[in-house]
Scaffold this motif. Sequence first.
Motif, mmCIF file in Angstrom:
data_model
loop_
_atom_site.group_PDB
_atom_site.id
_atom_site.type_symbol
_atom_site.label_atom_id
_atom_site.label_comp_id
_atom_site.label_asym_id
_atom_site.label_seq_id
_atom_site.Cartn_x
_atom_site.Cartn_y
_atom_site.Cartn_z
ATOM 1 N N ASP A 22 94.410 0.929 0.429
ATOM 2 C CA ASP A 22 93.970 -0.139 -0.487
ATOM 3 C C ASP A 22 92.869 -0.974 0.160
ATOM 4 O OD1 ASP A 22 95.860 0.659 -2.377
ATOM 5 O OD2 ASP A 22 97.324 -0.862 -1.785
ATOM 6 N N HIS A 23 93.064 -1.291 1.430
ATOM 7 C CA HIS A 23 92.090 -2.081 2.192
ATOM 8 C C HIS A 23 90.730 -1.364 2.231
ATOM 9 C CE1 HIS A 23 90.512 -4.495 5.541
ATOM 10 N NE2 HIS A 23 90.273 -3.368 6.179
ATOM 11 N N VAL A 24 90.749 -0.082 2.543
ATOM 12 C CA VAL A 24 89.507 0.688 2.655
ATOM 13 C C VAL A 24 88.804 0.784 1.300
ATOM 14 C CG1 VAL A 24 88.551 3.000 3.098
ATOM 15 C CG2 VAL A 24 90.167 1.966 4.717
ATOM 16 N N TYR A 25 89.558 1.051 0.245
ATOM 17 C CA TYR A 25 88.934 1.129 -1.076
ATOM 18 C C TYR A 25 88.274 -0.191 -1.464
ATOM 19 C CZ TYR A 25 90.120 5.829 -2.648
ATOM 20 O OH TYR A 25 90.161 7.199 -2.812
ATOM 21 N N SER A 26 88.909 -1.306 -1.109
ATOM 22 C CA SER A 26 88.292 -2.600 -1.440
ATOM 23 C C SER A 26 87.022 -2.819 -0.620
ATOM 24 C CB SER A 26 89.283 -3.750 -1.253
ATOM 25 O OG SER A 26 89.562 -3.973 0.102
ATOM 26 N N LEU A 27 86.991 -2.309 0.611
ATOM 27 C CA LEU A 27 85.772 -2.422 1.416
ATOM 28 C C LEU A 27 84.669 -1.522 0.869
ATOM 29 C CD1 LEU A 27 87.136 -2.292 5.098
ATOM 30 C CD2 LEU A 27 86.340 -4.313 3.849
ATOM 31 N N THR A 28 84.997 -0.265 0.616
ATOM 32 C CA THR A 28 83.966 0.696 0.211
ATOM 33 C C THR A 28 83.443 0.435 -1.198
ATOM 34 O OG1 THR A 28 85.624 2.336 -0.472
ATOM 35 C CG2 THR A 28 84.780 2.494 1.791
ATOM 36 N N ASP A 29 84.208 -0.274 -2.012
ATOM 37 C CA ASP A 29 83.715 -0.656 -3.346
ATOM 38 C C ASP A 29 82.456 -1.512 -3.247
ATOM 39 O OD1 ASP A 29 85.640 0.695 -4.768
ATOM 40 O OD2 ASP A 29 86.887 -1.075 -5.161
ATOM 41 N N LYS A 30 82.277 -2.152 -2.094
ATOM 42 C CA LYS A 30 81.125 -3.045 -1.909
ATOM 43 C C LYS A 30 79.995 -2.395 -1.095
ATOM 44 C CE LYS A 30 84.175 -7.055 -2.110
ATOM 45 N NZ LYS A 30 85.452 -6.376 -2.247
ATOM 46 N N SER A 38 78.614 9.548 0.672
ATOM 47 C CA SER A 38 78.568 9.831 2.107
ATOM 48 C C SER A 38 79.611 8.982 2.832
ATOM 49 C CB SER A 38 77.143 9.645 2.658
ATOM 50 O OG SER A 38 76.631 8.385 2.307
ATOM 51 N N LEU A 39 79.217 7.897 3.458
ATOM 52 C CA LEU A 39 80.154 7.128 4.283
ATOM 53 C C LEU A 39 81.331 6.585 3.473
ATOM 54 C CD1 LEU A 39 80.878 6.032 7.074
ATOM 55 C CD2 LEU A 39 79.506 4.002 6.530
ATOM 56 N N ALA A 40 81.085 6.060 2.289
ATOM 57 C CA ALA A 40 82.176 5.516 1.478
ATOM 58 C C ALA A 40 83.189 6.600 1.130
ATOM 59 C CB ALA A 40 81.637 4.866 0.205
ATOM 60 N N SER A 41 82.695 7.736 0.712
ATOM 61 C CA SER A 41 83.571 8.852 0.368
ATOM 62 C C SER A 41 84.362 9.333 1.587
ATOM 63 C CB SER A 41 82.743 9.999 -0.209
ATOM 64 O OG SER A 41 83.549 11.127 -0.423
ATOM 65 N N ALA A 47 91.128 7.697 5.016
ATOM 66 C CA ALA A 47 92.232 6.747 4.839
ATOM 67 C C ALA A 47 93.362 7.378 4.026
ATOM 68 C CB ALA A 47 91.725 5.470 4.165
ATOM 69 N N VAL A 48 93.002 8.031 2.941
ATOM 70 C CA VAL A 48 93.999 8.692 2.099
ATOM 71 C C VAL A 48 94.725 9.779 2.890
ATOM 72 C CG1 VAL A 48 94.262 10.224 0.094
ATOM 73 C CG2 VAL A 48 92.867 8.167 -0.092
ATOM 74 N N SER A 93 81.729 -6.983 7.476
ATOM 75 C CA SER A 93 81.574 -8.038 8.474
ATOM 76 C C SER A 93 82.343 -7.702 9.752
ATOM 77 C CB SER A 93 82.101 -9.365 7.905
ATOM 78 O OG SER A 93 83.516 -9.295 7.770
ATOM 79 N N LYS A 94 82.081 -8.470 10.778
ATOM 80 C CA LYS A 94 82.807 -8.320 12.036
ATOM 81 C C LYS A 94 84.304 -8.520 11.806
ATOM 82 C CE LYS A 94 82.900 -10.136 16.741
ATOM 83 N NZ LYS A 94 82.293 -11.093 17.689
ATOM 84 N N GLU A 95 84.645 -9.484 10.965
ATOM 85 C CA GLU A 95 86.050 -9.782 10.664
ATOM 86 C C GLU A 95 86.705 -8.626 9.906
ATOM 87 O OE1 GLU A 95 83.461 -11.919 9.988
ATOM 88 O OE2 GLU A 95 83.859 -13.249 11.704
ATOM 89 N N GLN A 96 85.990 -8.042 8.968
ATOM 90 C CA GLN A 96 86.533 -6.903 8.214
ATOM 91 C C GLN A 96 86.729 -5.693 9.137
ATOM 92 O OE1 GLN A 96 83.354 -7.026 5.297
ATOM 93 N NE2 GLN A 96 84.843 -7.439 3.650
ATOM 94 N N ASN A 97 85.780 -5.470 10.020
ATOM 95 C CA ASN A 97 85.908 -4.386 10.984
ATOM 96 C C ASN A 97 87.126 -4.627 11.880
ATOM 97 O OD1 ASN A 97 85.122 -2.019 12.459
ATOM 98 N ND2 ASN A 97 84.142 -3.321 13.980
#
Length: 123
Positions: A22-30, A38-41, A47-48, A93-97
């Motif tokens: 869930d966390h990764v999908y919310s990040l890659t949506d942006k 590529s990277l998002a996919s 993650a899945v 962001s650094k915090e998200q990473n």
Amino acid sequence: MDNVHFSFEDLKVYQKALDFTDHVYSLTDKFPQKELYSLASQYNRAAVSIALNTSEGSGDTDAQFHRFLQLADDSLRECVTCSTIAFRRGYISKEQNQSSRIMLLEMFKMIKSLQKYLKSKSK
């Protein structure tokens, strides 16, 4: 009809893997549109894969479960790299990473502990 429940859904590492997905999908949506295939996919699929391999292996022998947990660990490491690239490209962001890395480290420790337990059972 009662809720249908599978035993692997009780595994904490499986639950954490779903949270991470869930966390990764919310990040890659942006992520930028150019990263959609590529990277998002790649990040989403890795993650899945952690959750998929954890659930798939849990219904098999201890040796097979250990093998599937290794595949989950491989995907986890892939997620570390995806997160690092996303940070370096300015997509997160650094915090998200850091948040991603903390979640990944927690799952890593859980996977290694579960593998150690499985190995000790087989002796």
